[in-house]
Design a protein around this motif. Structure first.
Motif, PDB file in Angstrom:
ATOM      1  N   THR A 257      59.389  50.387  15.194  1.00 13.14           N
ATOM      2  CA  THR A 257      59.987  50.558  16.517  1.00 13.14           C
ATOM      3  C   THR A 257      61.158  51.529  16.411  1.00 13.14           C
ATOM      4  OG1 THR A 257      61.565  48.746  16.208  1.00 13.14           O
ATOM      5  CG2 THR A 257      59.416  48.181  17.166  1.00 13.14           C
ATOM      6  N   TRP A 258      61.604  52.024  17.567  1.00 17.51           N
ATOM      7  CA  TRP A 258      62.751  52.937  17.608  1.00 17.51           C
ATOM      8  C   TRP A 258      63.969  52.307  16.924  1.00 17.51           C
ATOM      9  CZ3 TRP A 258      62.965  57.902  18.773  1.00 17.51           C
ATOM     10  CH2 TRP A 258      61.992  58.463  19.591  1.00 17.51           C
TER      11      TRP A 258
ATOM     12  N   LEU B  88      57.244  57.150  20.690  1.00 16.35           N
ATOM     13  CA  LEU B  88      57.641  56.919  19.305  1.00 16.35           C
ATOM     14  C   LEU B  88      56.726  57.741  18.412  1.00 16.35           C
ATOM     15  CD1 LEU B  88      59.329  55.355  17.197  1.00 16.35           C
ATOM     16  CD2 LEU B  88      57.541  53.614  17.236  1.00 16.35           C
ATOM     17  N   SER B  89      57.297  58.687  17.703  1.00 14.29           N
ATOM     18  CA  SER B  89      56.520  59.497  16.765  1.00 14.29           C
ATOM     19  C   SER B  89      57.442  59.923  15.626  1.00 14.29           C
ATOM     20  CB  SER B  89      55.932  60.737  17.443  1.00 14.29           C
ATOM     21  OG  SER B  89      56.944  61.682  17.723  1.00 14.29           O
ATOM     22  N   ARG B  90      56.836  60.314  14.555  1.00 10.64           N
ATOM     23  CA  ARG B  90      57.569  60.787  13.381  1.00 10.64           C
ATOM     24  C   ARG B  90      58.516  61.934  13.757  1.00 10.64           C
ATOM     25  NH1 ARG B  90      56.107  60.172   8.271  1.00 10.64           N
ATOM     26  NH2 ARG B  90      56.785  61.668   6.733  1.00 10.64           N
TER      27      ARG B  90
ATOM     28  N   LEU C  54      60.130  58.652   6.742  1.00 12.19           N
ATOM     29  CA  LEU C  54      60.663  57.580   7.587  1.00 12.19           C
ATOM     30  C   LEU C  54      60.921  56.343   6.752  1.00 12.19           C
ATOM     31  CD1 LEU C  54      58.438  57.789  10.808  1.00 12.19           C
ATOM     32  CD2 LEU C  54      60.687  58.773  10.405  1.00 12.19           C
ATOM     33  N   ASP C  55      61.951  55.598   7.139  1.00 14.04           N
ATOM     34  CA  ASP C  55      62.286  54.355   6.454  1.00 14.04           C
ATOM     35  C   ASP C  55      62.412  53.246   7.484  1.00 14.04           C
ATOM     36  OD1 ASP C  55      63.202  52.617   4.308  1.00 14.04           O
ATOM     37  OD2 ASP C  55      65.193  52.780   5.213  1.00 14.04           O
ATOM     38  N   HIS C  56      61.894  52.070   7.154  1.00 19.12           N
ATOM     39  CA  HIS C  56      62.074  50.883   7.987  1.00 19.12           C
ATOM     40  C   HIS C  56      63.378  50.226   7.572  1.00 19.12           C
ATOM     41  CE1 HIS C  56      57.775  51.543   8.612  1.00 19.12           C
ATOM     42  NE2 HIS C  56      57.893  50.796   9.699  1.00 19.12           N
ATOM     43  N   VAL C  57      64.321  50.069   8.508  1.00 15.09           N
ATOM     44  CA  VAL C  57      65.604  49.445   8.200  1.00 15.09           C
ATOM     45  C   VAL C  57      65.360  48.032   7.670  1.00 15.09           C
ATOM     46  CG1 VAL C  57      67.825  48.711   9.154  1.00 15.09           C
ATOM     47  CG2 VAL C  57      66.808  50.861   9.917  1.00 15.09           C
TER      48      VAL C  57
END
Length: 170
Positions: free
Chosen positions: A108-109, A71-73, A95-98
């Motif tokens: 997490t993915w 897991l990476s940007r 990146l956005d957290h759903v």
């Protein structure tokens, strides 16, 4: 030299992708055999010419206890094709957290997506449903084989039979 080489484990399962230089050294040191060469390409030294490897197979089996995608940007960006999952732009990505972190969302993915700064700000502390901003695709964790096949850049035609195989995951 920008070409890449597919490395197969002893059982012909895909292991990784490496540079031509590394693959040639593995073959030269008898740690691997050349399964396929890159057509129309040769490696030259002062006195010799060698076929350029496209696929090599290791002589010894390499046991990897866990073949997963880290897991990476950058890997999230690759999975999402470098596009905002809300408006499809390729500019100013983050990146956005759903499910927002402030509401218990984890990194997490399955909870991270690529978003442009504008959409990320607009969505704020809401879920996509609450913000009326549907996702282009649901986030998922890519398998190792899918990641190699779909997100590693250019895939050579002769690699495809090996990347289509199912890999045993222990």
């Amino acid at each position: 030299m920008a070409k890449k080489v597919l490395i197969l484990n002893q059982d012909y399962s895909p292991l990784t992708i490496c540079s031509v230089q590394k693959a040639f050294i593995l073959v030269y040191l008898s740690k691997a055999e050349m399964v396929a060469d890159a057509k129309d390409y040769l490696l030259r030294s002062v006195t010799s010419t060698y076929p350029m490897p496209s696929i090599i197979r290791l002589f010894k089996y390499v046991h990897l206890p866990y073949k997963g995608v880290m897991l990476s940007r950058q890997n999230i960006f690759k999975r999402d094709s470098g596009r905002c999952q809300y408006c499809s732009t390729t500019e100013d990505l983050t990146l956005d957290h759903v499910l927002p972190k402030s509401r218990g969302g984890k990194s997490t993915w399955d909870n991270l997506v690529t978003a442009c700064k504008r959409c990320n700000s607009k969505k704020g502390d809401y879920t996509p449903q609450e913000a009326s901003m549907p996702l282009a695709q649901s986030p998922y964790k890519p398998s190792f084989i899918v990641f190699l096949r779909d997100f590693s850049g250019h895939i050579e035609e002769d690699w495809k039979p090996y990347l289509a195989k199912k890999v045993k995951m222990y």
